[in-house]
Design a protein around this motif. Structure first.
Motif, mmCIF file in Angstrom:
data_model
loop_
_atom_site.group_PDB
_atom_site.id
_atom_site.type_symbol
_atom_site.label_atom_id
_atom_site.label_comp_id
_atom_site.label_asym_id
_atom_site.label_seq_id
_atom_site.Cartn_x
_atom_site.Cartn_y
_atom_site.Cartn_z
ATOM 1 N N ASN A 1 -4.603 71.411 63.187
ATOM 2 C CA ASN A 1 -5.262 71.516 62.022
ATOM 3 C C ASN A 1 -6.395 73.094 62.095
ATOM 4 O O ASN A 1 -6.509 73.625 61.012
ATOM 5 N N LYS B 1 -11.576 56.520 69.919
ATOM 6 C CA LYS B 1 -11.097 55.190 69.297
ATOM 7 C C LYS B 1 -10.058 54.923 70.849
ATOM 8 O O LYS B 1 -9.078 53.904 70.923
ATOM 9 N N VAL C 1 -5.228 63.831 71.537
ATOM 10 C CA VAL C 1 -6.329 64.998 70.893
ATOM 11 C C VAL C 1 -6.357 66.140 70.102
ATOM 12 O O VAL C 1 -6.664 66.481 69.296
ATOM 13 N N HIS D 1 -4.688 66.129 66.308
ATOM 14 C CA HIS D 1 -5.896 66.120 65.886
ATOM 15 C C HIS D 1 -6.270 68.232 65.538
ATOM 16 O O HIS D 1 -6.745 68.269 64.460
ATOM 17 N N GLN E 1 -15.917 68.653 64.732
ATOM 18 C CA GLN E 1 -15.830 67.510 63.410
ATOM 19 C C GLN E 1 -15.929 66.985 64.254
ATOM 20 O O GLN E 1 -15.551 66.062 64.896
ATOM 21 N N ASP E 2 -16.577 65.863 62.978
ATOM 22 C CA ASP E 2 -16.516 64.442 63.706
ATOM 23 C C ASP E 2 -15.124 63.052 63.971
ATOM 24 O O ASP E 2 -15.020 62.446 65.168
ATOM 25 N N TYR E 3 -14.041 64.077 63.275
ATOM 26 C CA TYR E 3 -12.987 63.584 62.982
ATOM 27 C C TYR E 3 -12.342 63.295 64.230
ATOM 28 O O TYR E 3 -12.031 62.707 65.022
ATOM 29 N N ILE E 4 -12.893 64.349 65.393
ATOM 30 C CA ILE E 4 -11.951 64.843 66.909
ATOM 31 C C ILE E 4 -12.670 63.501 67.622
ATOM 32 O O ILE E 4 -12.757 63.283 68.405
ATOM 33 N N ARG E 5 -14.919 63.756 67.324
ATOM 34 C CA ARG E 5 -15.144 62.852 67.769
ATOM 35 C C ARG E 5 -14.565 61.080 68.084
ATOM 36 O O ARG E 5 -14.981 59.990 68.681
ATOM 37 N N THR E 6 -14.200 60.810 66.479
ATOM 38 C CA THR E 6 -13.952 59.939 66.143
ATOM 39 C C THR E 6 -12.870 59.605 66.865
ATOM 40 O O THR E 6 -11.741 58.123 67.888
ATOM 41 N N ALA E 7 -11.624 60.697 67.119
ATOM 42 C CA ALA E 7 -10.829 60.515 67.651
ATOM 43 C C ALA E 7 -10.476 59.785 69.279
ATOM 44 O O ALA E 7 -10.074 59.303 69.974
#
Lengths: 335, 359
Positions: free
Chosen positions: A255, A240, A247, A251, A231-237
């Protein structure tokens, strides 16, 4: 929450009502006489008729159903034709053995299946992943009666590392009964020899029974984790600058949990409604064995009792799982 | 009656106050103490624990402090239990277990006779077996040797209605497979080639440790050789018994155990239609068989009685609806530390526990 639970309980009552009607109707369709079966091949006709009358089975089916329901509402499941004891007493004897074995198997499945599933997903196509997937496939499809007898032959007969079938060594007396779970009762009463013996007796059947559940959980954990990790939000995590542990656990794993929980519920429910083969091979006096003997002897008050228990366990476990979703995923509201 | 498994003596003074509504049945489940051992614990479908009776009235006290009877349904596990020494004694071992245990220096194998008889029977009012010649043809069609081979030594060939070790047993096994003779008898009875015969057998295992279906398959092959087409139908034993009792089965495979150790325990059921037992279930109403079984049962002179039973046996053997097949044996594995193992088919349990001691 309260409304949710009440709704579920009402639903359960409806299911149980349906189960009584279905099982009762099915019992009428069987072209054999349970009373004659209970008295064996030498019984005379007048003896059979006398026992039939004593059991109230000379009444027509609808009348018997009404009587059965009346008693059921007062918590009376009737008397077993085969054991001649109240079905409730039989269930109280047999159910704890199944619960204890299922808990052991479920614990093994969770402790082994989930961590390896997570590891497999993180190290996709590594040798660990490949071995895990192949063994999940192999063990998940192995017939229990075969691998069970094999395991007994090896660990008990040959190596003598583990005890044979049964819940306790024959020379041991069961602990004082509190819950009927031998390990728990022995621990609470400080009866350590029995505790260790009962635990040792749980290892083999627990492992064998856990094989399938472990395989299912492993695969579910792996695929669920893989999906989330992409997922995108893992890449985002990660982008950052969050450390990998955060992570993974805050995250990704959290989920990935809901489908794992659902699977756990289904697997646990099926374990609790009785593992006939494991119970037979390991001489485990549980619900599965009680159910099969009751069915083959046409002992339908007992069959009804077991069916009602199984029909209660499934929705009950699922309700608990649904409630646990709220703890995992704050978006889920069950009202 | 009291010599057999159906009843036991209880102490009136002990049971009467605890009779309840079931003549003390429930109370006795947890409080049985008539002999050298008393019931300590009955864990249903798991084990029965017996302790030496400190108040035993019979003089010599029980030789063991405690006896545990364990229920182990898997015969492979029973074998392992007696091999590892978890059990001192194992009963009802199948042909495979016997082969595995033979030559084991830690134990001996004891082969004992049960009182059961396994038979195939036909309904005497349904064609083609409503004709006595057709019934005799069936007895000549069966390959008894093959059935004995299937049982792997777990049975004795018995072709009469009185089992070995009972008074009146003759030991006569007149039938061996004779296809030509069977065909001739069928032709004489006017049975057409290719006649279909529904053949009902139970699921699970027959006494002797072989599946009912395996024995049935052997007989079916024999029937085919004489031009009969056996149509095997398998069902739960309880379902089979219901249909059998209703006189509905044209042909079946079953076993019988006498209610008491006397030839009458078999003579009446097998021969007397009016007793509503086996003869009745097979619709075989034969006045001569009925009279003979009644007269033999009432005869007081032992020699004369045995002679009458031999006569009855022979009559049923050649006219009845049964083809008697075998008397199953049971194999016990007894570890070397056990002394005084005695098998008694008339007892419950069938091992005389009070005679056993440990070295």
């Amino acid at each position: 929450m309260t409304r949710f639970v009440i709704r579920r309980i009402l639903g359960l009552l409806f299911v149980l009502f349906g189960v009584t009607i279905m099982t009762f109707a099915l019992a009428q369709l069987v072209p054999a006489d349970p009373v004659a079966a209970a008295l064996g091949s030498n019984a005379r006709d007048d003896q059979i008729e006398a026992y039939r009358k004593q059991l109230g089975l000379d009444q027509p089916a609808p009348v018997r159903y009404v009587i059965y329901m009346k008693n059921l509402l007062q918590g009376d499941l009737g008397a077993s034709i085969r054991t001649r004891r109240p079905v409730m007493d039989d269930l109280i004897d047999y159910l704890p053995a199944t619960i204890e074995l299922s808990l052991a198997a479920m614990t093994i499945a969770l402790l082994v299946g989930v961590p390896i599933g997570v590891f497999s997903a993180l190290h996709r196509n590594s040798w660990v992943d490949v071995v895990a997937r192949i063994s999940a496939m192999a063990f998940g499809s192995m017939p229990i009666f075969y691998i069970g007898l094999l395991a007994l032959g090896f660990f008990w007969r040959q190596l003598q590392w583990l005890p044979g079938p049964g819940r306790l060594d024959a020379t041991m007396q069961p602990p004082q009964r509190i819950t009927g779970l031998f390990t728990f009762d022995a621990a609470v009463t400080g009866n350590w020899p029995v505790f260790w013996n009962a635990s040792a007796h749980l290892i083999l059947p627990g492992l064998i029974l856990a094989l399938f559940s472990t395989a299912v959980l492993l695969r579910m954990t792996r695929s669920s984790m893989l999906e989330i990790l992409g997922q995108d939000y893992i890449r985002t995590a990660r982008a950052k600058g969050l450390n990998e542990r955060n992570v993974l656990y805050r995250h990704a794993f959290k989920n990935a949990l809901p489908p794992i929980l659902t699977t756990t519920g289904i697997v646990f429910g099926s374990l609790l409604s009785g593992a006939v083969l494991t119970e037979t091979i390991f001489n485990w006096p549980g619900l599965g064995r009680y159910a099969t003997t009751s069915v083959t002897t046409l002992d339908y008050p007992a069959v009804l009792g077991v069916t009602l228990v199984a029909a209660t366990i499934y929705p009950l476990v699922n309700t608990l799982i649904d409630i646990s979703y709220t703890a995992v995923d704050p978006r889920v509201r069950i009202d | 009656m009291l010599t057999f498994t159906v009843a036991a003596v209880v102490e009136k003074a002990a049971v009467e106050p605890n009779m309840g509504s079931d003549f003390g049945n429930a109370w006795l489940n947890d409080n049985s103490a008539p002999g050298p051992y008393v019931l300590n614990n009955w864990d249903r479908s798991v084990s029965v624990t017996l302790d030496a009776n400190p108040n035993y009235w019979g003089g010599t006290p029980a030789p063991l402090k405690r006896v545990i009877l364990q229920n182990i349904p898997e015969s492979a596990n029973r074998q392992a239990a007696v091999e590892t020494g978890d059990a001192d004694l194992a009963q009802d071992l199948g042909p495979e277990q016997v082969a595995a245990l033979e030559g084991n220096p830690d134990l001996t194998l004891d082969k004992v006779l049960s009182t059961l008889l396994v038979y195939t029977s036909v309904n005497a009012t349904m064609p083609p077996f409503d004709n006595p010649d057709a019934r005799q043809a069936l007895r000549y069609a069966i390959n008894y040797d093959n059935i004995m081979t299937l049982l792997g030594g777990n049975a004795e060939l018995v072709q009469e209605i009185i089992p070995i070790s009972f008074a009146g047993h003759t030991g006569k096994n007149p039938f061996t497979q004779d296809i030509a003779k069977a065909k001739e008898l069928l032709a004489k009875a006017g049975v057409a080639e290719g006649t279909k015969v529904p053949f009902t057998v139970a699921t699970a295992t027959a006494p002797g440790g072989v599946d009912w279906a395996t024995i049935a398959a052997s007989i079916r092959a024999d029937l085919a050789q004489v031009g009969l087409e056996g149509e095997i139908q398998q069902m739960q034993q309880s379902e089979l018994l219901t249909k059998y009792r209703a006189q509905e089965l044209p042909m079946l495979l079953m076993n019988w155990g006498p209610d008491f150790p006397d030839p009458d325990g078999n003579g009446t059921p097998f021969a007397n239609y009016d007793a509503k037992s086996l003869a009745w279930r097979n619709s075989w109403n034969d006045p001569q068989a009925i009279e003979l079984s009644k007269a033999a049962a009432a005869e007081l002179d032992v020699d004369k009685r045995n002679e009458m039973y031999a006569q009855l046996s022979e009559y049923v053997q050649n006219n009845g609806p049964f083809a008697m097949l075998y008397q199953p044996t049971r194999v016990y594995a007894v570890r070397n530390n056990i002394d005084g193992f005695v098998y008694d088919p008339n007892d419950t349990p069938t091992v005389s526990l009070w005679m056993i001691s440990k070295k």
